[in-house]
Design a protein around this motif. Structure first.
Motif, mmCIF file in Angstrom:
data_model
loop_
_atom_site.group_PDB
_atom_site.id
_atom_site.type_symbol
_atom_site.label_atom_id
_atom_site.label_comp_id
_atom_site.label_asym_id
_atom_site.label_seq_id
_atom_site.Cartn_x
_atom_site.Cartn_y
_atom_site.Cartn_z
ATOM 1 N N ARG A 58 21.810 53.515 58.968
ATOM 2 C CA ARG A 58 21.347 54.884 59.248
ATOM 3 C C ARG A 58 22.048 55.390 60.488
ATOM 4 O O ARG A 58 21.886 54.815 61.569
ATOM 5 C CB ARG A 58 19.834 54.897 59.485
ATOM 6 N N HIS A 85 14.403 68.252 66.661
ATOM 7 C CA HIS A 85 14.524 67.437 65.445
ATOM 8 C C HIS A 85 14.099 65.987 65.718
ATOM 9 O O HIS A 85 13.379 65.381 64.923
ATOM 10 C CB HIS A 85 15.949 67.468 64.899
ATOM 11 N N LEU A 86 14.539 65.446 66.844
ATOM 12 C CA LEU A 86 14.247 64.027 67.098
ATOM 13 C C LEU A 86 12.767 63.793 67.396
ATOM 14 O O LEU A 86 12.234 62.731 67.100
ATOM 15 C CB LEU A 86 15.129 63.493 68.230
ATOM 16 N N ARG A 87 12.100 64.809 67.970
ATOM 17 C CA ARG A 87 10.651 64.661 68.171
ATOM 18 C C ARG A 87 9.928 64.652 66.827
ATOM 19 O O ARG A 87 8.936 63.968 66.647
ATOM 20 C CB ARG A 87 10.103 65.825 69.014
ATOM 21 N N THR A 146 11.222 63.844 63.687
ATOM 22 C CA THR A 146 11.627 62.911 62.633
ATOM 23 C C THR A 146 10.893 61.568 62.733
ATOM 24 O O THR A 146 10.558 61.115 63.823
ATOM 25 C CB THR A 146 13.149 62.645 62.659
ATOM 26 N N GLU A 147 10.659 60.998 61.556
ATOM 27 C CA GLU A 147 10.079 59.643 61.544
ATOM 28 C C GLU A 147 11.142 58.616 61.242
ATOM 29 O O GLU A 147 10.866 57.413 61.185
ATOM 30 C CB GLU A 147 8.974 59.576 60.494
ATOM 31 N N GLN A 148 12.370 59.087 61.013
ATOM 32 C CA GLN A 148 13.465 58.159 60.697
ATOM 33 C C GLN A 148 13.840 57.324 61.914
ATOM 34 O O GLN A 148 13.658 57.766 63.058
ATOM 35 C CB GLN A 148 14.696 58.950 60.278
ATOM 36 N N ARG A 149 14.381 56.174 61.661
ATOM 37 C CA ARG A 149 14.927 55.329 62.739
ATOM 38 C C ARG A 149 16.403 55.102 62.443
ATOM 39 O O ARG A 149 16.806 55.020 61.277
ATOM 40 C CB ARG A 149 14.173 53.992 62.812
ATOM 41 N N SER A 193 15.606 60.778 73.768
ATOM 42 C CA SER A 193 15.190 60.965 72.372
ATOM 43 C C SER A 193 15.875 59.947 71.469
ATOM 44 O O SER A 193 15.266 59.395 70.553
ATOM 45 C CB SER A 193 15.564 62.356 71.862
ATOM 46 N N GLY A 231 14.297 56.741 71.621
ATOM 47 C CA GLY A 231 13.005 56.795 70.930
ATOM 48 C C GLY A 231 13.125 56.624 69.425
ATOM 49 O O GLY A 231 12.188 56.174 68.775
ATOM 50 N N VAL A 232 14.258 57.004 68.839
ATOM 51 C CA VAL A 232 14.406 56.895 67.371
ATOM 52 C C VAL A 232 15.347 55.739 66.985
ATOM 53 O O VAL A 232 15.768 55.630 65.831
ATOM 54 C CB VAL A 232 14.918 58.215 66.724
#
Ligand SMILES: C[S@@+](CC[C@H](N)C(=O)[O-])C[C@H]1O[C@@H](n2cnc3c(N)ncnc32)[C@H](O)[C@@H]1O
Length: 284
Positions: free
Chosen positions: A105, A182-184, A186-189, A210, A213-214
């Motif tokens: 990803r 967007h990064l806040r 999203t639940e994607q990693r 951010s 964080g992801v």
């Protein structure tokens, strides 16, 4: 246009460039200092050394596949140094980093004309496999033909059109948003993040926070336009100080965090030199 913006525009026209750059840098410094400290988790970053990076860049097999892939890419996007895009030597370095670290990803902050998007996506397709996907975020709609910065530069097409021609479109999700928003949400990693959006110090600070964080465990964060000590490493006087200021503050606040500039690449980058402003974040 607001009256304040008109005054700023008029001042920019009459003041020498160096004075404007100093004023912008002073303003960004104040904005960076005004941000609250944020505790980050550098522990998720992949531990990398200068030797690791050198071996990624000197990998002969990756270099051979780059020769084929860059020939493919240049059928849609010329290998020239244009506008705000990552220069061709840096695109190759990004390709090597993805090929060597094999992220599933990928996240790119700052799509622009898609120079780096093509290198990252092609590397993921060739070296990682069918499941590798990339999300690329830009504050402007980079595929809006009326805004596309690409016309008549390296490519007359939008990033999405170039990816379609290369058979890579289905791997890429374009997001039009402020990176922080967007990064806040999203639940994607992500296993690999390229930070190349707003280059002001407070914005890069927030983008790195951010991105951490992801980040998935073992993930890699790459910065573009990192000028160590804000020195003129490219020799053209065009130093961008924001990424260095942001990282300096993050490292002061998080002594486990460190930055590894890629330094000099085995191939040319800008103005005939081999110097790159790419850097990776890692832990001590
Ligand atoms: C230096 S360019 C990126 C170049 C790109 N990586 C390439 O190789 O073509 C920076 C991009 O970041 C975008 N940008 C600026 N601020 C942003 C923000 N807050 N969030 C997302 N993108 C932003 C700009 O619109 C611009 O397209």
């Amino acid at each position: 246009m607001r009256p304040g913006s008109r005054v700023k525009l008029a001042l920019r026209r009459v003041l020498p460039g160096a004075v404007v750059a100093w004023a912008i840098s002073a303003r960004d410094g104040r904005r960076l200092r005004a941000l609250p400290s944020v505790g980050v988790e550098p522990g998720r970053l992949r531990r990398l050394t200068a030797d690791n990076l050198a071996s990624f860049l000197r990998d002969v097999r990756i270099g051979e596949l780059w020769n084929d892939d860059s020939a493919r890419i240049s059928t849609v996007f010329e290998a020239i140094d244009v506008g705000d895009a990552v220069n061709p030597g840096d695109r190759r370095a990004l390709y090597h980093l993805v090929a060597a670290t094999r992220p599933l990803r990928l996240l790119e902050i700052g799509t622009n004309i898609g120079g780096s998007t093509l290198a990252l996506t092609q590397a993921a397709a060739t070296h990682v496999g069918d499941e590798a996907m990339i999300t690329t975020v830009d504050i402007v709609d980079v595929n809006d033909r009326t805004r596309a910065a690409s016309a008549s530069l390296a490519s007359p097409r939008t990033p999405a059109e170039n990816l379609t021609l290369l058979g890579l479109r289905s791997r890429v999700t374009f997001v039009t948003a402020r990176s922080g928003d967007h990064l806040r949400a999203t639940e994607q990693r992500f296993d690999f993040v390229l930070v190349d959006g707003d280059h002001s110090a407070p914005a890069v600070y927030q983008d790195i926070v951010s991105a951490l964080g992801v980040l998935a465990p073992g993930g890699v964060i790459v910065l573009h336009d990192y000028f160590p000590d804000k020195s003129d490493i490219c020799g053209d006087g065009a130093v961008i100080g924001g990424p260095f200021e942001a990282v300096a503050r993050l490292v002061r606040e998080n002594p486990d965090l460190s930055v590894l500039p890629l330094g000099s690449l085995p191939w040319p980058t800008k103005h005939g030199s081999h110097v790159t402003t790419l850097a990776v974040l890692t832990t001590r």
